[in-house]
Motif scaffolding. Structure first.
Motif, PDB file in Angstrom:
ATOM      1  N   HIS A  18      69.178  -0.330  -4.327  1.00  0.00           N
ATOM      2  CA  HIS A  18      70.222  -1.371  -4.321  1.00  0.00           C
ATOM      3  C   HIS A  18      71.156  -1.211  -3.120  1.00  0.00           C
ATOM      4  O   HIS A  18      71.764  -2.186  -2.668  1.00  0.00           O
ATOM      5  CB  HIS A  18      70.973  -1.469  -5.652  1.00  0.00           C
ATOM      6  CG  HIS A  18      71.836  -0.315  -6.057  1.00  0.00           C
ATOM      7  ND1 HIS A  18      72.926   0.112  -5.329  1.00  0.00           N
ATOM      8  CD2 HIS A  18      71.796   0.481  -7.163  1.00  0.00           C
ATOM      9  CE1 HIS A  18      73.519   1.112  -5.951  1.00  0.00           C
ATOM     10  NE2 HIS A  18      72.851   1.376  -7.070  1.00  0.00           N
ATOM     11  N   THR A  19      71.236  -0.005  -2.563  1.00  0.00           N
ATOM     12  CA  THR A  19      71.975   0.163  -1.310  1.00  0.00           C
ATOM     13  C   THR A  19      71.289  -0.589  -0.185  1.00  0.00           C
ATOM     14  O   THR A  19      71.933  -1.287   0.612  1.00  0.00           O
ATOM     15  CB  THR A  19      72.094   1.648  -0.947  1.00  0.00           C
ATOM     16  OG1 THR A  19      72.809   2.329  -1.974  1.00  0.00           O
ATOM     17  CG2 THR A  19      72.820   1.838   0.382  1.00  0.00           C
ATOM     18  N   ALA A  20      69.966  -0.473  -0.118  1.00  0.00           N
ATOM     19  CA  ALA A  20      69.199  -1.187   0.906  1.00  0.00           C
ATOM     20  C   ALA A  20      69.377  -2.699   0.771  1.00  0.00           C
ATOM     21  O   ALA A  20      69.518  -3.407   1.782  1.00  0.00           O
ATOM     22  CB  ALA A  20      67.718  -0.816   0.796  1.00  0.00           C
ATOM     23  N   LEU A  21      69.414  -3.204  -0.465  1.00  0.00           N
ATOM     24  CA  LEU A  21      69.637  -4.629  -0.678  1.00  0.00           C
ATOM     25  C   LEU A  21      71.008  -5.049  -0.142  1.00  0.00           C
ATOM     26  O   LEU A  21      71.139  -6.089   0.507  1.00  0.00           O
ATOM     27  CB  LEU A  21      69.548  -4.966  -2.170  1.00  0.00           C
ATOM     28  CG  LEU A  21      68.184  -4.881  -2.846  1.00  0.00           C
ATOM     29  CD1 LEU A  21      68.302  -5.283  -4.312  1.00  0.00           C
ATOM     30  CD2 LEU A  21      67.154  -5.772  -2.145  1.00  0.00           C
ATOM     31  N   GLY A  22      72.034  -4.234  -0.423  1.00  0.00           N
ATOM     32  CA  GLY A  22      73.376  -4.564   0.032  1.00  0.00           C
ATOM     33  C   GLY A  22      73.504  -4.548   1.541  1.00  0.00           C
ATOM     34  O   GLY A  22      74.129  -5.436   2.132  1.00  0.00           O
ATOM     35  N   VAL A  23      72.909  -3.550   2.179  1.00  0.00           N
ATOM     36  CA  VAL A  23      72.964  -3.463   3.646  1.00  0.00           C
ATOM     37  C   VAL A  23      72.181  -4.612   4.276  1.00  0.00           C
ATOM     38  O   VAL A  23      72.600  -5.196   5.286  1.00  0.00           O
ATOM     39  CB  VAL A  23      72.419  -2.100   4.122  1.00  0.00           C
ATOM     40  CG1 VAL A  23      72.290  -2.066   5.641  1.00  0.00           C
ATOM     41  CG2 VAL A  23      73.334  -0.970   3.643  1.00  0.00           C
ATOM     42  N   TYR A  24      71.044  -4.957   3.662  1.00  0.00           N
ATOM     43  CA  TYR A  24      70.254  -6.090   4.169  1.00  0.00           C
ATOM     44  C   TYR A  24      71.040  -7.390   4.041  1.00  0.00           C
ATOM     45  O   TYR A  24      71.036  -8.225   4.959  1.00  0.00           O
ATOM     46  CB  TYR A  24      68.942  -6.184   3.398  1.00  0.00           C
ATOM     47  CG  TYR A  24      68.028  -7.298   3.875  1.00  0.00           C
ATOM     48  CD1 TYR A  24      67.608  -7.367   5.205  1.00  0.00           C
ATOM     49  CD2 TYR A  24      67.590  -8.280   2.997  1.00  0.00           C
ATOM     50  CE1 TYR A  24      66.777  -8.383   5.649  1.00  0.00           C
ATOM     51  CE2 TYR A  24      66.761  -9.303   3.424  1.00  0.00           C
ATOM     52  CZ  TYR A  24      66.358  -9.344   4.751  1.00  0.00           C
ATOM     53  OH  TYR A  24      65.538 -10.360   5.184  1.00  0.00           O
ATOM     54  N   ALA A  25      71.754  -7.556   2.926  1.00  0.00           N
ATOM     55  CA  ALA A  25      72.583  -8.744   2.740  1.00  0.00           C
ATOM     56  C   ALA A  25      73.654  -8.816   3.839  1.00  0.00           C
ATOM     57  O   ALA A  25      73.909  -9.889   4.399  1.00  0.00           O
ATOM     58  CB  ALA A  25      73.243  -8.719   1.367  1.00  0.00           C
ATOM     59  N   ALA A  26      74.269  -7.675   4.166  1.00  0.00           N
ATOM     60  CA  ALA A  26      75.272  -7.643   5.231  1.00  0.00           C
ATOM     61  C   ALA A  26      74.641  -8.024   6.566  1.00  0.00           C
ATOM     62  O   ALA A  26      75.253  -8.746   7.365  1.00  0.00           O
ATOM     63  CB  ALA A  26      75.892  -6.250   5.319  1.00  0.00           C
ATOM     64  N   GLY A  27      73.410  -7.548   6.796  1.00  0.00           N
ATOM     65  CA  GLY A  27      72.716  -7.909   8.031  1.00  0.00           C
ATOM     66  C   GLY A  27      72.464  -9.399   8.137  1.00  0.00           C
ATOM     67  O   GLY A  27      72.599  -9.994   9.220  1.00  0.00           O
ATOM     68  N   LEU A  28      72.113 -10.034   7.022  1.00  0.00           N
ATOM     69  CA  LEU A  28      71.890 -11.486   7.036  1.00  0.00           C
ATOM     70  C   LEU A  28      73.180 -12.239   7.326  1.00  0.00           C
ATOM     71  O   LEU A  28      73.179 -13.232   8.072  1.00  0.00           O
ATOM     72  CB  LEU A  28      71.325 -11.930   5.686  1.00  0.00           C
ATOM     73  CG  LEU A  28      69.902 -11.476   5.348  1.00  0.00           C
ATOM     74  CD1 LEU A  28      69.530 -11.909   3.928  1.00  0.00           C
ATOM     75  CD2 LEU A  28      68.886 -12.031   6.353  1.00  0.00           C
TER      76      LEU A  28
END
Length: 240
Positions: A18-28
């Motif tokens: 879920h950390t990876a999901l959050g960081v990916y969301a920030a990247g988008l």
């Protein structure tokens, strides 16, 4: 949760996912682009991250896999996501905003701890499982000590000082309960990370992500107002 428990999924792996999901969301968000890509997709990803963030602790407790490593990892990975999101939205201003957000979340932590302590309740159960990797745990503890512990000490000391001032003497158990009423704890809890990410999701859907970062000073002012109120309650009930 049952399927994950049956498969003996490691809660720490859920944290990293879920950390990876959050960081990916920030990247988008930072990348920009069409609304569905830079707003809708991150908003949805953040809600999935929230569900998994709440699930990892339940999974750890249900399967007896609570560890010190897991607790430190969960807290620090949330900081990584929060920092990435604030930087994506506000640029360099995201750094002080992340610190302000941490202070809000630390207040939630301290008020819940003090509420339970004042009533003789257990705040957090000890880790059920030993066997933490010593170097990993030491590194996580060092990060916590450098970033979170100073906040806890400064805020905790200030809250205690204010109680001593308004109590007019060494605080009694009853005064401590008055100082830590359930409504106060509930208000702080409703500014926790689940609410933060839900509100950010709404701001993204409205194409106004800056509205979220602008809300952080307002949240801090709200907590200051609550602090003044609980001081007033102790002062009002102080013996003449």
């Amino acid at each position: 949760m049952d399927p994950l428990a049956r498969r003996n999924v490691n809660p720490a792996h859920v944290v990293l996912f879920h950390t990876a999901l959050g960081v990916y969301a920030a990247g988008l968000i930072r990348r920009g682009g069409p609304w569905w890509q830079s707003r809708l997709a991150p908003a949805l990803l953040l809600q999935v991250k929230t569900v998994l963030d709440n699930l990892d602790g339940q999974l750890a407790r249900a399967t007896g896999q609570t560890t010190e490593t897991g607790r430190y990892l969960d807290t620090e990975m949330d900081l990584v996501v929060n920092g990435a999101l604030n930087l994506a939205i506000a640029g360099r201003a995201g750094i002080p905003l992340t610190v302000l957000q941490s202070l809000i979340l630390t207040t939630d932590f301290l008020w819940e701890r003090d509420y339970r302590t004042a009533r003789g309740e257990v705040f957090r159960e000890g880790a059920a499982q030993a066997g933490d990797h010593p170097r990993v745990l030491a590194a996580l503890k060092a990060i916590y000590a450098a970033y979170f512990l100073p906040q806890e000490r400064v805020l905790g000391s200030w809250f205690e000082t204010r109680l001593n001032v308004v109590a007019g003497e060494s605080p009694t158990p009853e005064q401590r309960r008055t100082y830590t009423p359930l409504p106060t704890t509930a208000i702080a809890a409703n500014l926790g990370l689940t609410t933060q990410l839900a509100f950010l999701g709404l701001c993204l859907l409205a194409d106004k992500p800056q509205l979220y970062t602008r809300s952080l000073p307002v949240q801090a002012l709200l907590l200051l107002g609550v602090q003044r109120w609980r001081e007033g309650e102790v002062r009002r009930k102080r013996p003449s």
